[in-house]
Design an enzyme around this catalytic site. Sequence first.
Site, short mmCIF file in Angstrom:
data_model
loop_
_atom_site.label_atom_id
_atom_site.label_comp_id
_atom_site.label_asym_id
_atom_site.label_seq_id
_atom_site.Cartn_x
_atom_site.Cartn_y
_atom_site.Cartn_z
N GLU A 48 0.49 -0.65 16.34
CA GLU A 48 -0.34 0.51 16.00
C GLU A 48 -1.24 0.90 17.18
O GLU A 48 -1.35 2.08 17.53
CB GLU A 48 -1.19 0.19 14.76
CG GLU A 48 -2.02 1.38 14.31
CD GLU A 48 -2.86 1.07 13.07
OE1 GLU A 48 -2.44 0.26 12.23
OE2 GLU A 48 -3.95 1.65 12.96
N HIS A 77 3.91 1.54 11.57
CA HIS A 77 2.75 1.33 12.44
C HIS A 77 2.53 2.42 13.46
O HIS A 77 1.50 2.44 14.14
CB HIS A 77 2.89 -0.02 13.16
CG HIS A 77 3.23 -1.11 12.21
ND1 HIS A 77 4.50 -1.60 12.06
CD2 HIS A 77 2.47 -1.75 11.30
CE1 HIS A 77 4.50 -2.53 11.11
NE2 HIS A 77 3.29 -2.63 10.62
N ASN A 120 -3.39 -7.04 8.54
CA ASN A 120 -4.30 -7.00 7.38
C ASN A 120 -4.24 -8.29 6.57
O ASN A 120 -5.22 -8.69 5.97
CB ASN A 120 -4.03 -5.74 6.55
CG ASN A 120 -2.83 -5.88 5.67
OD1 ASN A 120 -2.94 -6.35 4.54
ND2 ASN A 120 -1.65 -5.52 6.18
N CYS A 168 0.87 -1.19 0.00
CA CYS A 168 0.00 0.00 0.00
C CYS A 168 0.90 1.24 0.00
O CYS A 168 2.13 1.13 0.11
CB CYS A 168 -0.84 -0.01 1.26
SG CYS A 168 0.20 -0.01 2.73
N SER A 208 1.27 -9.90 10.35
CA SER A 208 0.65 -8.84 9.54
C SER A 208 -0.86 -8.88 9.76
O SER A 208 -1.54 -9.82 9.33
CB SER A 208 0.99 -9.05 8.06
OG SER A 208 0.10 -8.31 7.26
N HIS A 222 -0.85 -5.02 19.31
CA HIS A 222 -0.34 -4.58 18.01
C HIS A 222 0.33 -3.21 18.17
O HIS A 222 -0.16 -2.34 18.91
CB HIS A 222 -1.48 -4.49 16.99
CG HIS A 222 -1.01 -4.33 15.58
ND1 HIS A 222 -0.64 -3.11 15.08
CD2 HIS A 222 -0.83 -5.21 14.58
CE1 HIS A 222 -0.26 -3.26 13.82
NE2 HIS A 222 -0.37 -4.53 13.49
N CYS A 278 -8.25 1.66 6.74
CA CYS A 278 -7.72 2.43 5.61
C CYS A 278 -8.18 1.87 4.27
O CYS A 278 -8.68 0.74 4.19
CB CYS A 278 -6.20 2.47 5.69
SG CYS A 278 -5.45 0.94 5.16
S1 SF4 Z 1 -2.69 2.28 7.39
FE1 SF4 Z 1 -3.24 1.28 5.48
S2 SF4 Z 1 -2.12 2.49 3.93
FE2 SF4 Z 1 -1.17 2.90 5.91
S3 SF4 Z 1 0.48 1.39 6.13
FE3 SF4 Z 1 -1.31 0.54 7.15
S4 SF4 Z 1 -2.26 -0.74 5.57
FE4 SF4 Z 1 -0.88 0.67 4.51
#
Ligand code: SF4
Length: 328
Positions: free
Chosen positions: A142, A90, A241, A28, A239, A140, A209
């Site tokens: 993030e 992240h 996602n 991405c 990961s 995580h 996102c």
């Molecule tokens: S928020 Fe979305 S666009 Fe940004 S790094 Fe993560 S997966 Fe990629």
Amino acid sequence: MIFSPAHPSPLTPHPSKKLFIVAPRGWCAGVERAIEILDVALTNFPPPIYVRKEIVHNKIVVEAYRKKGVVFIDELGQVPDHQTVIFSAHGISPQVHEAAEKRGLNAIDATCPLVTKVHSEVLRFVKNGYKIFYIGHKNHEEAVGVLGEAPEHIRIVETEEEAQKIPVASGKIVVLTQTTLSVDDTQKIIDVLKTRMPQLQTAAKEDICYATSNRQAAVKLLAAAYQPELIYVIGSANSSNSNRLCEVAESLGIKARLIDGAADIRQEDWVGKTSLGLTAGASAPESLVQDVALYFKDKGYNVEETIFEREDVNFALPKNLVELAVNV
Ligand code: SF4
């Protein structure tokens, strides 16, 4: 050697064996930016370059940079004074930013701007007197970074069950989310919270996102259009996602396998199957997709790509990197 129809040449595609590759898939804009930041740092700053945590959650990418001399560390204490350190895509808590500044480190922030947006939302809502429910995975990176913005004002919720049990909050409340969650599961959690606390607000624009939701939508469309017997998702175990892409496939009754690359493909998974799908999480590079495509071409599969949507998102590099680097 003579190849009979029952044993076709490995290089001759069998008309009924198909591997459907979908797009959007793979890197991405946030991951591309983080990788570019690391490349620019490698060519402009004296070695070693330190990266706090994995620059992106992909084992093969991280290993490739480790071989180039990048030092991946877990905490800032492992970085000698005045060295260059990059913060991963992240995101980090403000405490990490402050610590880097105090130490005089040359800190470059590769946090994806879409993660930074959620950090800003936290600050804005807290300033306006809100309590925040944050849907995300507790450990995580993030989530840890976002919670660090205002730990006393944020309550993390991970599952529907937790949303059922969480004490009801009064006053102004809002729900924010991690960027890489399942679109469907997140909506279910929001619905539970909203039923229990009708005054709950959702942020004007969804936090999940574009890349996460596009990749999940592509898997759904792939399933509807071709009904593959098995979908391979290229991505590492950590990961978020990528794991969600497997869950989306499985929620539609299709087997899914998360693999780091072609080396992880197990023959017993695909033998006898005539229709396979392939996608990649947002931190997996296209080269790994092409390796897997080649693997199946060699096994006699026709490889077809279906583009469900084109993405056109780019993020600028951090200002301090552009100012300090000569070769950008
Ligand atoms: S928020 Fe979305 S666009 Fe940004 S790094 Fe993560 S997966 Fe990629």
